[in-house]
Design a protein around this motif. Structure first.
Motif, PDB file in Angstrom:
ATOM      1  N   UNK A 108      52.178  55.038  34.601  1.00  0.00           N
ATOM      2  CA  UNK A 108      53.226  55.418  33.653  1.00  0.00           C
ATOM      3  C   UNK A 108      53.726  54.206  32.888  1.00  0.00           C
ATOM      4  N   UNK A 109      53.729  53.042  33.531  1.00  0.00           N
ATOM      5  CA  UNK A 109      54.130  51.840  32.813  1.00  0.00           C
ATOM      6  C   UNK A 109      53.120  51.540  31.702  1.00  0.00           C
ATOM      7  N   UNK A 110      51.859  51.625  32.008  1.00  0.00           N
ATOM      8  CA  UNK A 110      50.838  51.302  31.021  1.00  0.00           C
ATOM      9  C   UNK A 110      50.826  52.271  29.831  1.00  0.00           C
ATOM     10  N   UNK A 111      51.413  53.437  30.013  1.00  0.00           N
ATOM     11  CA  UNK A 111      51.500  54.387  28.904  1.00  0.00           C
ATOM     12  C   UNK A 111      52.659  54.090  27.966  1.00  0.00           C
ATOM     13  N   UNK A 112      53.521  53.153  28.360  1.00  0.00           N
ATOM     14  CA  UNK A 112      54.665  52.786  27.523  1.00  0.00           C
ATOM     15  C   UNK A 112      54.390  51.438  26.878  1.00  0.00           C
ATOM     16  N   UNK A 113      53.885  51.485  25.658  1.00  0.00           N
ATOM     17  CA  UNK A 113      53.482  50.247  24.999  1.00  0.00           C
ATOM     18  C   UNK A 113      54.533  49.701  24.044  1.00  0.00           C
ATOM     19  N   UNK A 114      55.707  50.283  24.042  1.00  0.00           N
ATOM     20  CA  UNK A 114      56.786  49.838  23.154  1.00  0.00           C
ATOM     21  C   UNK A 114      57.579  48.739  23.842  1.00  0.00           C
ATOM     22  N   UNK A 115      57.651  47.572  23.227  1.00  0.00           N
ATOM     23  CA  UNK A 115      58.343  46.449  23.846  1.00  0.00           C
ATOM     24  C   UNK A 115      59.823  46.734  24.088  1.00  0.00           C
ATOM     25  N   UNK A 116      60.379  47.682  23.365  1.00  0.00           N
ATOM     26  CA  UNK A 116      61.797  48.014  23.553  1.00  0.00           C
ATOM     27  C   UNK A 116      62.063  48.614  24.932  1.00  0.00           C
ATOM     28  N   UNK A 117      61.022  49.073  25.594  1.00  0.00           N
ATOM     29  CA  UNK A 117      61.174  49.683  26.915  1.00  0.00           C
ATOM     30  C   UNK A 117      61.342  48.639  28.013  1.00  0.00           C
ATOM     31  N   UNK A 118      61.131  47.361  27.686  1.00  0.00           N
ATOM     32  CA  UNK A 118      61.059  46.333  28.709  1.00  0.00           C
ATOM     33  C   UNK A 118      62.125  45.268  28.542  1.00  0.00           C
ATOM     34  N   UNK A 119      62.650  44.793  29.675  1.00  0.00           N
ATOM     35  CA  UNK A 119      63.620  43.711  29.628  1.00  0.00           C
ATOM     36  C   UNK A 119      62.934  42.363  29.408  1.00  0.00           C
ATOM     37  N   UNK A 120      61.647  42.300  29.713  1.00  0.00           N
ATOM     38  CA  UNK A 120      60.895  41.080  29.456  1.00  0.00           C
ATOM     39  C   UNK A 120      59.617  41.388  28.702  1.00  0.00           C
ATOM     40  N   UNK A 121      59.366  40.635  27.650  1.00  0.00           N
ATOM     41  CA  UNK A 121      58.166  40.840  26.819  1.00  0.00           C
ATOM     42  C   UNK A 121      57.703  39.480  26.329  1.00  0.00           C
ATOM     43  N   UNK A 122      56.473  39.120  26.627  1.00  0.00           N
ATOM     44  CA  UNK A 122      55.958  37.833  26.193  1.00  0.00           C
ATOM     45  C   UNK A 122      55.708  37.779  24.695  1.00  0.00           C
ATOM     46  N   UNK A 123      55.469  36.560  24.185  1.00  0.00           N
ATOM     47  CA  UNK A 123      55.285  36.380  22.749  1.00  0.00           C
ATOM     48  C   UNK A 123      53.862  36.672  22.292  1.00  0.00           C
ATOM     49  N   UNK A 124      52.968  36.869  23.234  1.00  0.00           N
ATOM     50  CA  UNK A 124      51.604  37.218  22.874  1.00  0.00           C
ATOM     51  C   UNK A 124      50.680  36.019  22.833  1.00  0.00           C
ATOM     52  N   UNK A 125      49.417  36.262  23.149  1.00  0.00           N
ATOM     53  CA  UNK A 125      48.401  35.230  23.079  1.00  0.00           C
ATOM     54  C   UNK A 125      47.117  35.855  22.541  1.00  0.00           C
ATOM     55  N   UNK A 126      46.442  35.131  21.659  1.00  0.00           N
ATOM     56  CA  UNK A 126      45.253  35.655  21.018  1.00  0.00           C
ATOM     57  C   UNK A 126      44.025  35.488  21.914  1.00  0.00           C
ATOM     58  N   UNK A 127      43.267  36.547  22.024  1.00  0.00           N
ATOM     59  CA  UNK A 127      41.966  36.504  22.702  1.00  0.00           C
ATOM     60  C   UNK A 127      40.907  36.877  21.667  1.00  0.00           C
ATOM     61  N   UNK A 128      39.962  35.977  21.436  1.00  0.00           N
ATOM     62  CA  UNK A 128      38.886  36.216  20.496  1.00  0.00           C
ATOM     63  C   UNK A 128      37.559  36.182  21.240  1.00  0.00           C
ATOM     64  N   UNK A 129      36.760  37.203  21.055  1.00  0.00           N
ATOM     65  CA  UNK A 129      35.465  37.301  21.727  1.00  0.00           C
ATOM     66  C   UNK A 129      34.397  37.344  20.639  1.00  0.00           C
ATOM     67  N   UNK A 130      33.672  36.258  20.517  1.00  0.00           N
ATOM     68  CA  UNK A 130      32.695  36.160  19.438  1.00  0.00           C
ATOM     69  C   UNK A 130      31.645  35.124  19.786  1.00  0.00           C
ATOM     70  N   UNK A 131      30.428  35.383  19.325  1.00  0.00           N
ATOM     71  CA  UNK A 131      29.359  34.409  19.518  1.00  0.00           C
ATOM     72  C   UNK A 131      29.268  33.472  18.321  1.00  0.00           C
TER      73      UNK A 131
END
Length: 131
Positions: A108-131
Motif C-alpha cells: 500500500x505504501x508503494x501505491x502512494x507515489x505522491x510526496x505529500x503523503x510522506x513526512x520524509x522525501x529525498x531530493x532524488x538521484x539520477x540513474x542512467x542505464x546506457x551503453x
C-alpha cells in the motif's frame, strides 16, 4: 523533523549494478516505513520497492523483482536500494520516502507515489542505464 539525504546513482551500462542510499536524521528509521520511487521523463512516478516498519515486510513492483533489494541498516539509520542487472527501462530519477504508517503494508505504501503523503522525501538521484 525527518530529513532524508540520498546518495548513489549515476551512469551504468545495461547489466550493471548500483546502490542507492537514503540517510535519515531526526527520527529512528526502524520505526518508519520506507520506500523507493522513481520517475522517468514523460512518465508517472511509480513505487519501486517498499518496506514496512520494524521487521519489515517488503514489496517490489513486478519489473524489478529478483533484481532490486530494499534494506535498512538500523545502526546507520540508513535505507538502501541495491539494483542489479539494470536495464535501460530502469533509468529515472529515484526518490526515497519514509513515514510513520504502522497500519500500511509495504504494497500500500508503494501505491502512494505522491510526496505529500510522506513526512520524509529525498531530493532524488539520477540513474542512467546506457551503453
Amino acid at each position: 523533523q525527518l530529513e532524508l539525504v540520498q546518495s548513489g546513482g549515476g551512469l551504468v551500462q545495461p547489466g550493471g549494478s548500483l546502490r542507492l542510499s537514503c540517510a535519515a536524521s531526526g527520527v529512528t528509521l526502524d520505526h518508519y516505513a520506507i520506500g523507493w520511487f522513481r520517475q522517468a521523463p514523460g512518465k508517472e512516478r511509480e513505487g519501486v520497492a517498499c518496506m514496512s516498519s520494524g521487521v519489515g515486510s517488503t514489496y517490489y513492483r513486478d519489473s524489478v523483482k529478483g533484481r532490486f533489494t530494499i534494506s535498512r541498516d538500523n545502526a546507520k539509520n540508513t535505507a538502501y536500494l541495491q539494483m542489479n542487472n539494470l536495464e535501460p527501462e530502469d533509468a529515472a530519477v529515484y526518490y526515497c520516502a519514509a513515514d510513520w504508517m504502522p497500519s500500511y503494508t509495504a504494497r500500500s505504501m508503494c501505491l502512494m507515489a505522491d510526496e505529500k503523503e510522506y513526512s520524509g522525501w529525498g531530493k532524488g538521484t539520477q540513474v542512467t542505464v546506457s551503453s
